[in-house]
Design a protein around this motif. Sequence first.
Motif, PDB file in Angstrom:
ATOM      1  N   VAL A  55      37.085  33.219  30.365  1.00  0.00           N
ATOM      2  CA  VAL A  55      38.111  33.705  31.294  1.00  0.00           C
ATOM      3  C   VAL A  55      39.480  33.222  30.848  1.00  0.00           C
ATOM      4  O   VAL A  55      39.646  32.057  30.462  1.00  0.00           O
ATOM      5  N   GLY A  56      40.459  34.113  30.926  1.00  0.00           N
ATOM      6  CA  GLY A  56      41.829  33.758  30.585  1.00  0.00           C
ATOM      7  C   GLY A  56      42.574  33.243  31.800  1.00  0.00           C
ATOM      8  O   GLY A  56      42.141  32.306  32.464  1.00  0.00           O
ATOM      9  N   SER A  57      43.687  33.877  32.128  1.00  0.00           N
ATOM     10  CA  SER A  57      44.484  33.444  33.276  1.00  0.00           C
ATOM     11  C   SER A  57      43.794  33.853  34.580  1.00  0.00           C
ATOM     12  O   SER A  57      43.040  34.829  34.636  1.00  0.00           O
ATOM     13  N   ILE A  58      44.082  33.082  35.640  1.00  0.00           N
ATOM     14  CA  ILE A  58      43.371  33.234  36.912  1.00  0.00           C
ATOM     15  C   ILE A  58      44.351  33.564  38.032  1.00  0.00           C
ATOM     16  O   ILE A  58      45.502  33.110  38.031  1.00  0.00           O
TER      17      ILE A  58
ATOM     18  N   VAL B 285      29.257  34.638  40.896  1.00  0.00           N
ATOM     19  CA  VAL B 285      30.004  35.129  39.739  1.00  0.00           C
ATOM     20  C   VAL B 285      29.582  36.562  39.420  1.00  0.00           C
ATOM     21  O   VAL B 285      28.378  36.867  39.410  1.00  0.00           O
ATOM     22  N   GLN B 286      30.563  37.419  39.152  1.00  0.00           N
ATOM     23  CA  GLN B 286      30.279  38.770  38.676  1.00  0.00           C
ATOM     24  C   GLN B 286      31.209  39.099  37.514  1.00  0.00           C
ATOM     25  O   GLN B 286      32.391  38.737  37.529  1.00  0.00           O
ATOM     26  N   SER B 287      30.663  39.782  36.527  1.00  0.00           N
ATOM     27  CA  SER B 287      31.460  40.239  35.388  1.00  0.00           C
ATOM     28  C   SER B 287      31.007  41.645  35.005  1.00  0.00           C
ATOM     29  O   SER B 287      29.828  42.000  35.167  1.00  0.00           O
ATOM     30  N   ARG B 288      31.955  42.439  34.501  1.00  0.00           N
ATOM     31  CA  ARG B 288      31.647  43.837  34.175  1.00  0.00           C
ATOM     32  C   ARG B 288      32.675  44.362  33.179  1.00  0.00           C
ATOM     33  O   ARG B 288      33.872  44.063  33.283  1.00  0.00           O
ATOM     34  N   LYS B 289      32.204  45.157  32.260  1.00  0.00           N
ATOM     35  CA  LYS B 289      33.092  45.784  31.293  1.00  0.00           C
ATOM     36  C   LYS B 289      34.008  46.762  32.014  1.00  0.00           C
ATOM     37  O   LYS B 289      33.550  47.611  32.774  1.00  0.00           O
ATOM     38  N   GLY B 290      35.311  46.620  31.778  1.00  0.00           N
ATOM     39  CA  GLY B 290      36.280  47.493  32.419  1.00  0.00           C
ATOM     40  C   GLY B 290      36.759  47.002  33.765  1.00  0.00           C
ATOM     41  O   GLY B 290      37.716  47.540  34.313  1.00  0.00           O
ATOM     42  N   GLY B 291      36.117  46.010  34.330  1.00  0.00           N
ATOM     43  CA  GLY B 291      36.560  45.466  35.613  1.00  0.00           C
ATOM     44  C   GLY B 291      35.442  45.418  36.645  1.00  0.00           C
ATOM     45  O   GLY B 291      34.609  46.326  36.714  1.00  0.00           O
ATOM     46  N   VAL B 292      35.428  44.369  37.445  1.00  0.00           N
ATOM     47  CA  VAL B 292      34.430  44.204  38.501  1.00  0.00           C
ATOM     48  C   VAL B 292      34.855  45.005  39.720  1.00  0.00           C
ATOM     49  O   VAL B 292      36.007  44.909  40.169  1.00  0.00           O
ATOM     50  N   GLU B 293      33.935  45.777  40.262  1.00  0.00           N
ATOM     51  CA  GLU B 293      34.232  46.574  41.451  1.00  0.00           C
ATOM     52  C   GLU B 293      34.387  45.666  42.670  1.00  0.00           C
ATOM     53  O   GLU B 293      33.639  44.711  42.861  1.00  0.00           O
ATOM     54  N   THR B 294      35.360  46.011  43.521  1.00  0.00           N
ATOM     55  CA  THR B 294      35.664  45.167  44.673  1.00  0.00           C
ATOM     56  C   THR B 294      34.567  45.191  45.723  1.00  0.00           C
ATOM     57  O   THR B 294      34.181  44.146  46.269  1.00  0.00           O
ATOM     58  N   VAL B 295      34.038  46.361  46.039  1.00  0.00           N
ATOM     59  CA  VAL B 295      33.075  46.480  47.144  1.00  0.00           C
ATOM     60  C   VAL B 295      31.811  45.658  46.906  1.00  0.00           C
ATOM     61  O   VAL B 295      31.430  44.853  47.762  1.00  0.00           O
ATOM     62  N   PRO B 296      31.115  45.819  45.790  1.00  0.00           N
ATOM     63  CA  PRO B 296      29.905  45.006  45.615  1.00  0.00           C
ATOM     64  C   PRO B 296      30.188  43.516  45.477  1.00  0.00           C
ATOM     65  O   PRO B 296      29.358  42.684  45.865  1.00  0.00           O
TER      66      PRO B 296
ATOM     67  N   PRO C 167      22.509  48.597  36.987  1.00  0.00           N
ATOM     68  CA  PRO C 167      22.544  49.714  36.037  1.00  0.00           C
ATOM     69  C   PRO C 167      23.938  50.029  35.489  1.00  0.00           C
ATOM     70  O   PRO C 167      24.059  50.546  34.377  1.00  0.00           O
ATOM     71  N   ASP C 168      25.009  49.717  36.262  1.00  0.00           N
ATOM     72  CA  ASP C 168      26.357  49.998  35.762  1.00  0.00           C
ATOM     73  C   ASP C 168      26.884  48.893  34.854  1.00  0.00           C
ATOM     74  O   ASP C 168      28.036  48.947  34.410  1.00  0.00           O
ATOM     75  N   GLY C 169      26.042  47.894  34.568  1.00  0.00           N
ATOM     76  CA  GLY C 169      26.440  46.823  33.659  1.00  0.00           C
ATOM     77  C   GLY C 169      27.000  45.588  34.345  1.00  0.00           C
ATOM     78  O   GLY C 169      27.306  44.598  33.661  1.00  0.00           O
ATOM     79  N   THR C 170      27.133  45.605  35.670  1.00  0.00           N
ATOM     80  CA  THR C 170      27.644  44.437  36.376  1.00  0.00           C
ATOM     81  C   THR C 170      26.630  43.297  36.323  1.00  0.00           C
ATOM     82  O   THR C 170      25.470  43.464  36.714  1.00  0.00           O
TER      83      THR C 170
ATOM     84  N   LYS D 267      42.919  37.600  35.571  1.00  0.00           N
ATOM     85  CA  LYS D 267      44.077  38.489  35.569  1.00  0.00           C
ATOM     86  C   LYS D 267      44.035  39.464  34.399  1.00  0.00           C
ATOM     87  O   LYS D 267      43.429  39.197  33.367  1.00  0.00           O
ATOM     88  N   LYS D 268      44.698  40.580  34.571  1.00  0.00           N
ATOM     89  CA  LYS D 268      44.952  41.462  33.432  1.00  0.00           C
ATOM     90  C   LYS D 268      46.070  40.858  32.601  1.00  0.00           C
ATOM     91  O   LYS D 268      46.963  40.190  33.122  1.00  0.00           O
ATOM     92  N   PRO D 269      46.101  41.082  31.302  1.00  0.00           N
ATOM     93  CA  PRO D 269      45.070  41.809  30.549  1.00  0.00           C
ATOM     94  C   PRO D 269      43.901  40.890  30.207  1.00  0.00           C
ATOM     95  O   PRO D 269      44.090  39.759  29.753  1.00  0.00           O
ATOM     96  N   TYR D 270      42.698  41.374  30.472  1.00  0.00           N
ATOM     97  CA  TYR D 270      41.510  40.622  30.093  1.00  0.00           C
ATOM     98  C   TYR D 270      40.816  41.341  28.946  1.00  0.00           C
ATOM     99  O   TYR D 270      41.205  42.446  28.570  1.00  0.00           O
ATOM    100  N   GLY D 271      39.791  40.742  28.399  1.00  0.00           N
ATOM    101  CA  GLY D 271      39.128  41.295  27.225  1.00  0.00           C
ATOM    102  C   GLY D 271      38.236  42.477  27.555  1.00  0.00           C
ATOM    103  O   GLY D 271      38.587  43.340  28.355  1.00  0.00           O
ATOM    104  N   ALA D 272      37.066  42.498  26.917  1.00  0.00           N
ATOM    105  CA  ALA D 272      36.158  43.621  27.100  1.00  0.00           C
ATOM    106  C   ALA D 272      35.664  43.719  28.536  1.00  0.00           C
ATOM    107  O   ALA D 272      35.379  44.802  29.037  1.00  0.00           O
ATOM    108  N   GLU D 273      35.554  42.583  29.229  1.00  0.00           N
ATOM    109  CA  GLU D 273      35.081  42.593  30.606  1.00  0.00           C
ATOM    110  C   GLU D 273      35.902  41.643  31.476  1.00  0.00           C
ATOM    111  O   GLU D 273      36.561  40.733  30.959  1.00  0.00           O
TER     112      GLU D 273
END
Length: 297
Positions: free
Chosen positions: A225-228, A273-284, A186-189, A250-256
């Motif tokens: 994906v850009g730089s790793i 693999v996980q991707s999310r707008k604004g950044g992937v949460e560490t815990v999940p 639901p959070d877009g991840t 790595k930052k800066p990354y695009g929309a997700e």
Amino acid sequence: MSETEQSTPREQPPAPEALETTEAPAPEATADAVPDATAPAKVRKPRKPRPVLAAVARWTAAVVVCGGLATGTAAGITAMDRGDVPGLETEDDGRWQYPKLSLPQLPQGSPRPFTPGNDGEVHHADLRRLVLPAPAGARVDPKRNGGWASVDDYLSLYKKGERDDLRQAIDESALRHVAARSWTMPDGTKSAVYLLRFKSVGFSEAFKDDALDAGSEGSVPLDGVGSIERESIAAHVRVPGTALYALAEKKPYGAEQTRWAYIQAGDTLALVVQSRKGGVETVPFRQTVILQTQLLG
């Protein structure tokens, strides 16, 4: 959940030694002992209860009752889940609610992947049963719902310029099967899990090291994906027989942002693999990787 969440029988503890028992010595005769039945019985006047003894008896009874109530309360609390005890609710830390995991049943006579005699570290269970199920609230992709997946589907995760070389490496690596599942929270991840089973651990490791270079920041990049950079997640996962390599955009990354991990488990190589707008949460992310590793271990 990477045959396997889910064992070598344990040795039974030795039976406890029998406790030594001794007969209690017969009490010596005292002045208050019961007299001979032929002697005339003595009539005694009932004694009045002593005030001190009566008070002690009342306090003893009260302590016993309170102790019983306390014991009952403690037993009731320990029997409850932590979240059910008032004042002890566990704060949500971001973990997803995965279903209870269990290892699939192996064919009759087949060993687990890391047992002596299984030199190829082969997973004999159905590979589709080793793919981690989606957590509660997820919208599962019907095209990738734990079934077989094509090589093209797997290669679509990587940049177009890398796919031909990876395809050739797969053709030379005795790949047997690919199984996959993907879902959106639901959070877009967005999450995807791919399991690649090779003929033996040697072929699996060769593909991971030579084709993917999974353990370095020079690893083959995923699409978009850009730089790793590498992530230190292996310290959180202790599953014998497995190896873990985690990477992040790595930052800066695009929309997700995208984060992914390779799990080496014998003849099987997993990609989470996980991707999310604004950044992937560490815990999940770590939770998903750990659970998939346990299923393969």
